[in-house]
Design a protein around this motif. Structure first.
Motif, short mmCIF file in Angstrom:
data_model
loop_
_atom_site.label_atom_id
_atom_site.label_comp_id
_atom_site.label_asym_id
_atom_site.label_seq_id
_atom_site.Cartn_x
_atom_site.Cartn_y
_atom_site.Cartn_z
N ARG A 1 -9.04 6.55 -2.75
CA ARG A 1 -8.04 6.08 -1.90
C ARG A 1 -7.55 4.90 -2.37
O ARG A 1 -6.20 4.55 -2.37
CB ARG A 1 -8.38 6.02 -0.41
N GLN A 2 -8.38 3.82 -2.66
CA GLN A 2 -7.79 2.39 -2.98
C GLN A 2 -7.11 2.65 -4.40
O GLN A 2 -6.17 1.83 -4.50
CB GLN A 2 -9.01 1.66 -3.10
N SER B 1 -0.72 10.18 -5.03
CA SER B 1 0.25 9.26 -4.64
C SER B 1 1.51 10.10 -3.87
O SER B 1 1.61 11.73 -4.39
CB SER B 1 0.96 8.22 -5.46
N ALA C 1 -3.65 4.04 -3.20
CA ALA C 1 -3.07 3.19 -2.40
C ALA C 1 -2.46 1.82 -3.02
O ALA C 1 -1.49 1.27 -2.94
CB ALA C 1 -3.73 2.70 -1.19
N SER C 2 -3.17 1.18 -4.15
CA SER C 2 -2.93 0.10 -4.84
C SER C 2 -2.01 0.16 -6.17
O SER C 2 -1.53 -0.73 -6.50
CB SER C 2 -4.35 -0.69 -5.36
N SER D 1 0.98 -1.08 0.12
CA SER D 1 0.00 0.02 -0.07
C SER D 1 0.99 1.25 0.05
O SER D 1 1.91 1.39 0.80
CB SER D 1 -0.91 0.14 1.23
N ARG D 2 0.50 2.15 -0.95
CA ARG D 2 1.06 3.38 -0.89
C ARG D 2 0.46 4.50 -0.30
O ARG D 2 -0.63 4.46 -0.08
CB ARG D 2 1.30 3.89 -2.55
N LYS D 3 1.39 5.65 0.36
CA LYS D 3 0.77 6.59 1.00
C LYS D 3 0.01 7.51 0.27
O LYS D 3 0.31 7.60 -0.97
CB LYS D 3 1.80 7.50 1.80
N VAL D 4 -1.30 7.83 0.73
CA VAL D 4 -2.30 8.77 -0.08
C VAL D 4 -2.16 10.21 0.45
O VAL D 4 -2.48 10.17 1.89
CB VAL D 4 -3.61 8.17 -0.12
#
Length: 394
Positions: free
Chosen positions: A93-94, A227, A97-98, A2-5
């Protein structure tokens, strides 16, 4: 992984009474443009968009967004009742994050009609059939409008279980007016006292007065999520990020518990909040500011407990001690909440995001919570879905 949002930009237009607003597509486009401007990006930078609304025909999202641009991006129309705006935010957000996208727009708008909420389609089963069956069994009173009966019943359940006084709900509504007085985007900014709330016309004798219910309103709000790498490459504001987020739906207990608090989503809220606290590694005691779903003063009170801000049965003391406002443990609904700001269903969740982003940036003006670093958002829709989001200032 998961990446920071990052919440790079937010936009919101003043909410208006039904019949006094622009059309839904104009409101949505205006909110979207404000979010893009706040983020410092153009529509050509947006790779996906999620458009939330409840009362409208299919592809209303395209109608609103085409006013901003026609770049061929995926546009997903979202409807999750009163949690629609935060559901659009959840999906955006998904996507970030994905790794599916680097720059996404979440948009919410609603053009509402006057009066109580009601069903549009009368020729098919209602998604509220089970909710109504339980409510009929527990309360009766089918003549009371749908939402009022649900949430008034939840307040009545708390009153019977814990001895909560009607005046406590009035204190919550009075607090909302004090907060809204400092919010230029709130629809109702007039100060009302606890006595004013108690003396308002009774919608349900002994259970709810008119001022304890939020008004139907029209409006729009939006957020640009990106991102961290995109933000840094573009030189965008990275101060506010989403630390954790969870969406829940009903479990069997909603219909089997014989408790109106659970019928209106107490369990969904409790479960979503627990997931967020665990995922973020941050407990409720560390939260500085909260925007929660106060469609009725009764729901604000039971949400204090479901979110873990106070023990079960402790909400009345929480209110009496002033722990729900400035100078207390938590500042809840500094915007004035739905009770004062209004509740255009598709826009509400993103209006909460707008408020909390400005709170964490320190740009909320007179209603700002000093040194706020952790913010919590709670948006609930019957039928049902609940989204809880935690934001952090970096």
């Amino acid at each position: 992984m998961s990446r920071k949002v990052i919440v790079a930009g937010v936009g919101m237009i003043p909410f208006a009474k039904p019949g006094a607003s622009a059309s839904y597509d104009e409101m949505g486009a205006q909110a979207g443009r404000l979010a893009l401007e706040d983020a410092g990006v153009g529509y050509d930078d947006i790779q996906q968009a999620y458009a939330g609304y409840v009362y409208g025909d299919s592809t209303s999202g395209q109608k609103a967004l085409y006013r901003i641009g026609m770049s061929g991006i995926p546009i997903v129309n979202v409807n999750n009742n009163c949690s629609t705006g935060s559901t659009a935010l959840f999906l955006a957000r998904q996507a970030i994050a994905s790794g599916a996208a680097d720059c996404v727009l979440a948009l919410g708008f609603e053009q509402m009609s006057p009066g109580a909420l009601g069903s549009v389609f009368q020729d098919r089963p209602s998604p509220f059939d089970q909710f109504d069956a339980v409510t009929d069994r527990l309360l009766g009173m089918p003549e009371i409008p749908l939402a009022l009966r649900y949430f008034g019943g939840a307040g009545l359940s708390h009153m019977k279980k814990y001895g909560t006084k009607l005046e406590t709900f009035a204190k919550i509504r009075a607090k909302a007016s004090r907060h809204a007085a400092n919010n230029p985007l709130a629809l109702f900014r007039k100060l009302v006292s606890e006595e004013d709330v108690m003396s308002a016309p009774m919608l349900w004798p002994g259970v709810m007065t008119r001022l304890m219910a939020c008004p139907p309103t029209c409006g729009g709000a939006a957020a640009v999520l990106v991102s961290e790498d995109f933000a840094k490459a573009k030189g965008l504001d990275t101060r506010v990020s989403i630390a954790a987020q969870a969406m829940t739906t009903d479990r069997a207990g909603t219909f089997e518990s014989d408790d109106m608090m659970r019928v209106v989503g107490y369990d969904m809220t409790k479960e979503a909040a627990a997931k967020v606290y665990e995922a973020a590694g941050i407990g409720p005691d560390e939260v500085d500011v909260i925007e929660l779903h106060d469609c009725f003063a009764q729901n604000e009170l039971i949400s204090y407990e479901a979110l873990g801000l106070c023990p079960e049965g402790g909400a009345e003391k929480f209110v009496e001690d002033g722990d729900n406002t400035y100078g207390g443990r938590f500042v809840t609904n500094p915007s004035g909440g739905l009770l004062s700001k209004g509740h255009p269903l598709g826009a509400t969740g993103l209006a909460q995001c707008f408020e909390l982003t400005h709170q964490l940036r320190g740009t909320a003006g007179e209603r700002g919570v000093p040194d706020a670093r952790i913010a919590l958002q709670h948006n609930l829709g019957l039928g049902g879905a609940c989204v809880v989001t935690m934001y952090c200032r970096q």
